[in-house]
Write a protein that holds these residues in place. Structure first.
Motif, PDB file in Angstrom:
ATOM      1  N   GLN A 235     -10.256   9.133  41.718  1.00  0.00           N
ATOM      2  CA  GLN A 235     -11.394   8.134  42.152  1.00  0.00           C
ATOM      3  C   GLN A 235     -11.137   7.137  43.633  1.00  0.00           C
ATOM      4  O   GLN A 235     -10.219   6.118  43.349  1.00  0.00           O
ATOM      5  CB  GLN A 235     -11.981   7.729  41.330  1.00  0.00           C
TER       6      GLN A 235
ATOM      7  N   LYS B 152     -27.226  15.734  44.704  1.00  0.00           N
ATOM      8  CA  LYS B 152     -26.831  15.398  44.283  1.00  0.00           C
ATOM      9  C   LYS B 152     -26.236  14.052  43.265  1.00  0.00           C
ATOM     10  O   LYS B 152     -26.376  13.085  44.063  1.00  0.00           O
ATOM     11  CB  LYS B 152     -25.403  15.574  45.533  1.00  0.00           C
ATOM     12  N   PRO B 153     -26.025  14.189  42.526  1.00  0.00           N
ATOM     13  CA  PRO B 153     -25.440  15.751  40.981  1.00  0.00           C
ATOM     14  C   PRO B 153     -27.086  15.952  41.046  1.00  0.00           C
ATOM     15  O   PRO B 153     -28.602  15.848  41.180  1.00  0.00           O
ATOM     16  CB  PRO B 153     -24.906  15.267  40.046  1.00  0.00           C
TER      17      PRO B 153
ATOM     18  N   ARG C 114     -15.371  10.399  46.085  1.00  0.00           N
ATOM     19  CA  ARG C 114     -16.222   9.771  45.021  1.00  0.00           C
ATOM     20  C   ARG C 114     -17.082  10.999  45.133  1.00  0.00           C
ATOM     21  O   ARG C 114     -17.367  12.163  45.793  1.00  0.00           O
ATOM     22  CB  ARG C 114     -16.564   8.256  46.335  1.00  0.00           C
ATOM     23  N   ASP C 115     -17.910  10.671  43.600  1.00  0.00           N
ATOM     24  CA  ASP C 115     -19.000  11.353  43.345  1.00  0.00           C
ATOM     25  C   ASP C 115     -20.188  10.576  44.980  1.00  0.00           C
ATOM     26  O   ASP C 115     -20.601  10.311  45.237  1.00  0.00           O
ATOM     27  CB  ASP C 115     -19.724  11.649  42.385  1.00  0.00           C
ATOM     28  N   GLU C 116     -20.569  12.560  45.196  1.00  0.00           N
ATOM     29  CA  GLU C 116     -21.813  12.659  46.335  1.00  0.00           C
ATOM     30  C   GLU C 116     -23.193  12.031  46.263  1.00  0.00           C
ATOM     31  O   GLU C 116     -23.176  12.791  44.481  1.00  0.00           O
ATOM     32  CB  GLU C 116     -21.953  13.446  47.552  1.00  0.00           C
TER      33      GLU C 116
ATOM     34  N   THR D 138     -15.883  15.501  44.607  1.00  0.00           N
ATOM     35  CA  THR D 138     -16.588  14.264  43.661  1.00  0.00           C
ATOM     36  C   THR D 138     -15.464  13.011  42.696  1.00  0.00           C
ATOM     37  O   THR D 138     -14.377  13.289  43.885  1.00  0.00           O
ATOM     38  CB  THR D 138     -16.562  15.407  41.859  1.00  0.00           C
ATOM     39  N   SER D 139     -15.778  12.367  42.421  1.00  0.00           N
ATOM     40  CA  SER D 139     -14.691  11.410  41.824  1.00  0.00           C
ATOM     41  C   SER D 139     -13.014  12.260  41.384  1.00  0.00           C
ATOM     42  O   SER D 139     -12.275  11.271  41.607  1.00  0.00           O
ATOM     43  CB  SER D 139     -14.730  11.129  40.584  1.00  0.00           C
TER      44      SER D 139
END
Length: 462
Positions: free
Chosen positions: A320, A385-386, A350-352, A269-270
């Motif tokens: 992030q 994702k999310p 980083r958010d996938e 994630t971030s």
């Protein structure tokens, strides 16, 4: 235990001790004192027996009592070994020796066999197959005690004893690089043949590994123990009376292998990364107690220790878009650390994002036909994702729960059910999934048939 009996300063070299108990033997010693302090005590006097209440005393002049129980320790075809207990009372004078006497079967007289200072003696030069009696007397400076006789006659012959191994425990451990000696007590008569086997193969002598035996002890020595010495060792003893075996486990406490396989990245994630790993193939000879996880910001060369877990770890508080690497070190119960695992390689915090997707039973890809008054349901597995939001649509209208319609979604499953379907429940239903990666939709056609009526175009489905 020594007790001080003078209450004040004793001048001169004479002192009278009073208050002694009749029939008790006492010893005395003296210490001198000057301005520098008290000196060492003198040699103790001989034991003095208090004979009457007047305080007068005389020196002990008694022979000792007989020795205690006599035990047969060993017999061969030409010798007997005996041991015995000390007398309960030495007569007030130290026992200087013991006299062992022998009487062959059929003889009237006893003859002296040997005089020894210890409480054990071997009488040799005996005739094989003959029967003998033995007795022992204690001797001090005042005389010889009455003899103590062994309980039963002894026949002179080689004992036959099947091999017996006497081990308190059978697992031995050693730190890698250190020496190990294993001693195994045993009994066998006649002498037993000995074999050593390691993990099913005959044990070989090397410059590091050696094994041997003496009369009552087997021994195995390993110099600079290594992982190669770990295993199960089987000892076999054999003589004409029988055979016995014993298992020995050797554990060499060494550093564990690297945590198994590459460290896996489970989720990013971030501000967090979840990693997992497999235990080492080799635990170093004892249980893996915990793992150390190390983290490195790729902008530096320094690795930092972060909290351990069993086989998974979530690193939080990341910045992030920064890049990080992770690796894992195992520590076993011996307190030894493994080499670090291979790194995960750079991971960007980083958010996938993965677009929504679903898995739905093929039956829903065709028209769903139900009779009025019956129940029906539609469900599908949901991924992305999310995790995407889930919407059930009919035409342009998003559906909600009613008395006879239930929408029961979970983060990973979409579900709608209708009880006692009406004609109005037929139509085109849309399952719509949304997340930052996009949208995904699937249409399901539902036809509700009125009771007793069949629409021509649906006859083939009934």
């Amino acid at each position: 235990m020594w007790h001080k009996i003078s209450k004040g300063i004793v001048k001169g070299n004479i002192f009278k001790s009073t208050g002694l108990e009749d029939g008790i033997a006492y010893e005395f010693r003296v210490m001198a004192e000057n301005m520098a302090g008290i000196g060492k005590p003198s040699k103790a006097s001989e034991a003095i027996l208090a004979l009457d209440p007047t305080g007068e005393s005389v020196k002990v002049s008694e022979k000792p009592q007989p020795p205690g129980k006599i035990t047969l320790k060993d017999v061969t075809k030409n010798s007997v070994t005996l041991s015995w207990e000390k007398p309960e009372h030495d007569g007030g004078s130290r026992v200087g020796c013991y006299v062992v006497e022998i009487q062959p079967k059929g003889a009237d007289k006893w003859s002296q066999a040997v005089i020894v200072k210890e409480t054990e003696a071997t009488i040799s030069g005996l005739n094989a197959g003959e029967e003998y009696m033995f007795r022992v007397a204690a001797r001090n400076e005042k005389g010889t005690s009455d003899p103590r006789q062994i309980g039963v006659p002894v026949i002179v012959k080689d004992l036959v004893i099947a091999p017996v191994i006497k081990m308190l425990f059978n697992t031995f451990s050693v730190l890698a690089g250190e020496d190990l000696t294993v001693e195994v007590p045993y009994v066998a008569r006649p002498k037993a043949a000995v074999s050593w086997v390691k993990d099913g193969q005959p044990l070989k002598r090397t410059t590091r590994v050696n094994f041997g035996a003496i009369a009552t002890m087997l021994n195995l020595t390993i110099k600079e123990a290594s992982r190669d010495d770990v295993g199960h060792y089987l000892i076999t003893l054999t003589n004409t009376a029988g055979e016995t075996t014993a298992d020995i486990g050797i554990v060499v406490l060494d550093k564990p292998g690297q945590p198994g396989g590459p460290v896996k990245v489970e989720e990013v994630t971030s501000d967090s990364v979840t990693i997992s790993w497999n235990p080492p193939e080799y635990d170093g000879g004892c249980t893996i107690k915990h793992y150390i996880v190390e983290k490195r910001d790729t902008s530096t060369t320094n690795w930092m220790i972060v909290s351990p877990n069993l086989t998974e770890y979530v690193a939080t508080g990341l910045v992030q878009d920064n890049q990080y690497e992770f690796r894992v070190i195992a520590r076993n119960a011996a307190g030894v650390f493994s080499l670090a695992s291979f790194s995960t390689g750079p991971i960007t915090a980083r958010d996938e994002i993965e677009p929504p997707r679903f898995s739905i039973d093929p039956e829903y890809t065709q028209t769903v036909v139900v009779n009025a008054g019956d129940n029906f349901k539609i469900d599908a597995d949901v991924n992305g994702k999310p995790l995407p939001s889930i919407h059930w649509m009919k035409g342009e209208l998003e559906l909600g729960n009613t008395i006879h319609r239930e929408i029961k979604n979970t983060p990973t499953k979409a579900f709608i059910s209708v009880k006692e379907a009406k004609l109005s429940d037929g139509g085109e239903y849309t399952l719509l999934l949304k997340n930052p990666g996009g949208e995904k939709a699937v249409q399901i056609d539902v036809v509700v048939l009125d009771k007793g009526k069949v629409h021509a175009k649906h006859m083939q489905l009934l």
